[in-house]
Design an enzyme around this catalytic site. Sequence first.
Site, mmCIF file in Angstrom:
data_model
loop_
_atom_site.group_PDB
_atom_site.id
_atom_site.type_symbol
_atom_site.label_atom_id
_atom_site.label_comp_id
_atom_site.label_asym_id
_atom_site.label_seq_id
_atom_site.Cartn_x
_atom_site.Cartn_y
_atom_site.Cartn_z
ATOM 1 N N ARG A 1 34.089 31.448 41.196
ATOM 2 C CA ARG A 1 34.008 31.084 42.906
ATOM 3 C C ARG A 1 33.934 29.446 42.848
ATOM 4 O O ARG A 1 33.249 28.843 42.330
ATOM 5 C CB ARG A 1 32.676 31.245 43.305
ATOM 6 C CG ARG A 1 32.655 32.971 43.863
ATOM 7 C CD ARG A 1 31.723 33.305 44.917
ATOM 8 N NE ARG A 1 30.318 32.558 44.680
ATOM 9 C CZ ARG A 1 29.648 33.076 45.506
ATOM 10 N NH1 ARG A 1 29.583 33.499 46.428
ATOM 11 N NH2 ARG A 1 28.162 32.274 45.545
ATOM 12 N N THR B 1 34.648 26.233 48.519
ATOM 13 C CA THR B 1 35.206 27.153 49.518
ATOM 14 C C THR B 1 34.786 28.529 49.381
ATOM 15 O O THR B 1 35.201 29.432 50.313
ATOM 16 C CB THR B 1 36.807 27.123 49.300
ATOM 17 O OG1 THR B 1 37.000 27.769 47.934
ATOM 18 C CG2 THR B 1 37.366 25.850 49.367
ATOM 19 N N ASP C 1 21.647 33.475 40.006
ATOM 20 C CA ASP C 1 23.191 33.355 39.671
ATOM 21 C C ASP C 1 23.349 34.234 38.486
ATOM 22 O O ASP C 1 22.500 34.036 37.424
ATOM 23 C CB ASP C 1 23.560 31.960 39.383
ATOM 24 C CG ASP C 1 24.812 31.854 38.836
ATOM 25 O OD1 ASP C 1 25.629 30.982 39.316
ATOM 26 O OD2 ASP C 1 25.422 32.612 37.998
ATOM 27 N N ASP D 1 24.362 32.597 35.050
ATOM 28 C CA ASP D 1 23.579 31.720 34.471
ATOM 29 C C ASP D 1 22.144 32.234 33.820
ATOM 30 O O ASP D 1 21.870 31.969 32.795
ATOM 31 C CB ASP D 1 23.015 30.800 35.570
ATOM 32 C CG ASP D 1 24.009 29.544 35.862
ATOM 33 O OD1 ASP D 1 25.037 29.371 34.988
ATOM 34 O OD2 ASP D 1 23.828 29.233 36.914
HETATM 35 C C1 PRP Z 1 29.601 35.376 40.357
HETATM 36 C C2 PRP Z 1 29.403 36.955 40.079
HETATM 37 C C3 PRP Z 1 30.652 37.428 40.748
HETATM 38 C C4 PRP Z 1 31.173 36.441 41.908
HETATM 39 C C5 PRP Z 1 30.520 37.027 43.267
HETATM 40 O O1 PRP Z 1 30.573 34.814 39.545
HETATM 41 O O2 PRP Z 1 29.623 37.305 38.866
HETATM 42 O O3 PRP Z 1 32.038 37.236 40.097
HETATM 43 O O4 PRP Z 1 30.029 35.271 41.775
HETATM 44 O O5 PRP Z 1 30.630 36.321 44.340
HETATM 45 P P1 PRP Z 1 31.704 36.710 45.492
HETATM 46 O O6 PRP Z 1 31.492 37.986 45.780
HETATM 47 O O7 PRP Z 1 31.439 35.797 46.795
HETATM 48 O O8 PRP Z 1 33.290 36.319 44.823
HETATM 49 P P2 PRP Z 1 30.618 33.270 39.492
HETATM 50 O O9 PRP Z 1 31.733 32.776 40.314
HETATM 51 O O10 PRP Z 1 29.381 32.546 39.730
HETATM 52 O O11 PRP Z 1 31.228 32.894 38.098
HETATM 53 P P3 PRP Z 1 30.525 33.220 36.660
HETATM 54 O O12 PRP Z 1 30.352 34.619 36.349
HETATM 55 O O13 PRP Z 1 31.482 32.530 35.699
HETATM 56 O O14 PRP Z 1 28.985 32.620 36.593
HETATM 57 N N1 URA Z 2 26.961 35.250 42.401
HETATM 58 C C1 URA Z 2 25.971 35.405 41.942
HETATM 59 O O1 URA Z 2 25.819 35.321 40.750
HETATM 60 N N2 URA Z 2 24.747 35.647 42.528
HETATM 61 C C2 URA Z 2 24.887 35.626 43.851
HETATM 62 O O2 URA Z 2 24.197 35.892 44.637
HETATM 63 C C3 URA Z 2 26.299 35.544 44.567
HETATM 64 C C4 URA Z 2 27.260 35.076 43.637
#
Ligand code: PRP
Ligand code: URA
Length: 210
Positions: free
Chosen positions: A105, A109, A201, A204
Amino acid sequence: MEENIFIMNHPMIQHKLTLLRDKNTGSKEFRELISEIAMLMCYDATRDLPLKEVEVETPLAISKSNVIYGRKLAFIPILRAGIGMVDGVLKLVPAAKVGHIGLYRDPNTLEPVEYYSKLPCDIEERDVIILDPMLATGGSAKGAVTIVKKSKPKSIKFMCIIAAPEGIKALHEEHPDIKIYCAVKDKCLNEHGYIIPGLGDAGDRIFGTK
Ligand code: PRP
Ligand code: URA
């Protein structure tokens, strides 16, 4: 519009979810919990697999019994956090193939940015379950479903652990045919697009990167 959503409120899942939310749960236990919850959820999400009756010889007699018939599965985790669910679902369906979709994400944005995609070459013969612990704004889920649909699998389900109402609505509006399986529907998103109360997160916490 009626939501195509299945909330898995089994006590085992709900108990583990509480431990997952706890900010004092460290990465090792967090990873184990994500994997266990994914396995339990997959058990229910595959309830509609068709069966065929076969004969099996027990030590005492010939028995008619059932085997799963004519369906092949593919799991597609959304990187990174979806990876945390893979070993759990593979414990249940070890013969499944695994594809990967890389999306993150954009923190400003909140739109998904695609950086990787590798799907099984025989995906047209398979039923797909997309994996991601978090359905927040729904941008990543919508993007992943759009990518997977282009490869024409037999069917697609989306399995997450925590879903926000905003994400459910967004995914349902863009892809009303996709069944969503989650362990809980949370309250809302905060101004940064994080699920409240959520678990923070997910990526993380799985990988210990923050
Ligand atoms: C997180 C999560 C989803 C996304 C959800 O990933 O694992 O993929 O956010 O958010 P959304 O519904 O608003 O799209 P992130 O973008 O943090 O990436 P990561 O898994 O690499 O940490
Ligand atoms: N992605 C995450 O990992 N946690 C949230 O709460 C939203 C998006």
